[in-house]
Design a protein around this motif. Structure first.
Motif, PDB file in Angstrom:
ATOM      1  N   LEU A 274       0.836  -1.067   0.063  1.00  0.00           N
ATOM      2  CA  LEU A 274      -0.221   0.251  -0.097  1.00  0.00           C
ATOM      3  C   LEU A 274       0.890   1.136   0.022  1.00  0.00           C
ATOM      4  O   LEU A 274       1.629   1.376   0.916  1.00  0.00           O
ATOM      5  N   PRO A 275       0.802   2.026  -1.014  1.00  0.00           N
ATOM      6  CA  PRO A 275       1.514   3.436  -1.024  1.00  0.00           C
ATOM      7  C   PRO A 275       0.652   4.591  -0.263  1.00  0.00           C
ATOM      8  O   PRO A 275      -0.661   4.536  -0.326  1.00  0.00           O
ATOM      9  N   ARG A 276       1.280   4.938   0.747  1.00  0.00           N
ATOM     10  CA  ARG A 276       0.594   5.960   1.609  1.00  0.00           C
ATOM     11  C   ARG A 276       0.814   7.471   0.799  1.00  0.00           C
ATOM     12  O   ARG A 276       1.567   7.921   0.468  1.00  0.00           O
ATOM     13  N   THR A 277      -0.412   8.049   0.603  1.00  0.00           N
ATOM     14  CA  THR A 277      -0.768   9.279  -0.253  1.00  0.00           C
ATOM     15  C   THR A 277       0.191  10.299   0.657  1.00  0.00           C
ATOM     16  O   THR A 277       0.667  11.205  -0.135  1.00  0.00           O
ATOM     17  N   ALA A 278       0.107  10.465   1.964  1.00  0.00           N
ATOM     18  CA  ALA A 278       0.662  11.152   2.730  1.00  0.00           C
ATOM     19  C   ALA A 278       2.220  11.651   2.926  1.00  0.00           C
ATOM     20  O   ALA A 278       2.676  12.412   2.684  1.00  0.00           O
ATOM     21  N   THR A 279       2.855  10.529   2.530  1.00  0.00           N
ATOM     22  CA  THR A 279       4.338  10.261   2.642  1.00  0.00           C
ATOM     23  C   THR A 279       4.954   9.796   1.415  1.00  0.00           C
ATOM     24  O   THR A 279       6.176  10.195   1.062  1.00  0.00           O
TER      25      THR A 279
END
Length: 331
Positions: A274-279
């Motif tokens: 899962l790529p975290r949009t915040a980071t």
């Protein structure tokens, strides 16, 4: 005919055989109390021939005359009285030492939990909480199977179709459908309480991929799924076999992670990414059962803060490989 001087000489100098059979200790006070016997003579009772005395440690017993007879102690009796110390192996320390060889980028974290199914030995490295990403799909299906058991029913054809797509292909729409079937986060948390998970919390709303968990909890879940080391798995044998079968048929492009340490195709797993949009950084996780070096293991590896998915996969596989060294035959 022996002269008187010769007889005196023989009495003054006992033969070697006699010396080996007769021992005098000036310890009568200790052995016989305040007896006036003065001298305690200890006779070695066991010998295999002239001049040979048993090497076993003697056990004395005092007679009324002050003479102490010594009974031979067998080797098995001596060992029973002084059992050899069994060394205690700290598997957590061994796992930590093995993980020291793994290169972890400064922004990343990794946690590992392993159970040797054959011996029952386990170890955990790292105690932090991580996003589950798609490994929660195993938990969702386990919760669904538990609900079906409670209701005394089998999964419907539609639920089976969702389950197959969700586990084998990591289909997100199917996961959302079954997430709703189990009651969302509240339903998952209730099932996990029965499974024995203590550090896992369902994601808000439909954000099942943001469920938080620990490596130790994922190992507990795997024990429930595989019925290993726990006689009271909440899942029936039929439910466990069904879920294990799906985990053994993961799509070709997703056969990475803990399977990297397996002997050939001897694995059953579920991965999450899962790529975290915040980071812009990636969560990459892998859980499952593998056979490695002839031993069966349950392995859970969680990571986050990875620059790319590929680097996250490399970190997870390196951690799984390092973990195996803490459970080798010579470890």
């Amino acid at each position: 005919m022996e002269s008187s001087s010769a007889r005196r000489g023989n009495r003054a100098r006992p033969s070697g055989h006699r010396r080996r059979l007769l021992y005098c200790a000036l310890a009568s006070v200790a052995v016989l109390g305040a007896s006036a016997a003065g001298t305690v003579c200890v006779k070695a009772q066991a010998h295999s021939g002239p001049g040979t005395v048993s090497s076993a440690a003697p056990t004395p017993s005092a007679s009324a005359t002050g003479e102490v007879s010594v009974e031979p102690v067998t080797q098995s009796e001596a060992e029973a009285e002084s059992p050899a110390a069994v060394p205690v192996v700290n598997r957590d320390a061994l796992l930590a030492k093995a993980m020291a060889s793994v290169s972890v980028p400064s922004a990343a974290r990794v946690s590992v939990a392993v159970l040797d199914v054959d011996s029952g030995r386990s170890a955990v490295f790292g105690s932090g909480s991580f996003d589950t990403a798609s490994i929660v799909k195993v938990d969702i299906l386990a919760a669904l199977l538990l609900r079906a058991q409670d209701a005394g029913r089998h999964l419907t054809a539609q639920e089976k179709a969702y389950a197959t797509a969700m586990i084998e292909n990591s289909d997100n729409d199917s996961a959302t459908a079954l997430w709703n079937r189990v009651g969302g986060a509240a339903g998952l948390d209730a099932a996990n309480e029965r499974f024995g998970l203590t550090g896992t919390e369902g994601g808000d709303g439909l954000l099942w991929g943001l469920t938080r968990t620990t490596a130790a909890d994922q190992l507990t879940l795997l024990r429930q799924v595989f019925g290993t080391g726990s006689a009271d798995s909440r899942l029936s044998e039929t439910s466990r076999a069904y879920l294990q079968g799906l985990m053994g048929r993961i799509a070709a492009g997703q056969q990475w992670g803990v399977s990297a340490v397996a002997d050939g195709s001897a694995w059953a797993l579920k991965n999450g990414w899962l790529p975290r949009t915040a980071t812009g950084l990636w969560d990459v996780n892998s859980i499952g059962r593998v056979t490695s070096g002839g031993h069966d293991y349950l392995v859970a590896v969680l990571s986050d803060g990875n620059a790319t998915q590929a680097r996250g996969i490399a970190l997870v596989e390196a951690a799984a490989e390092a973990a195996m060294t803490a459970f080798g035959d010579d470890a």
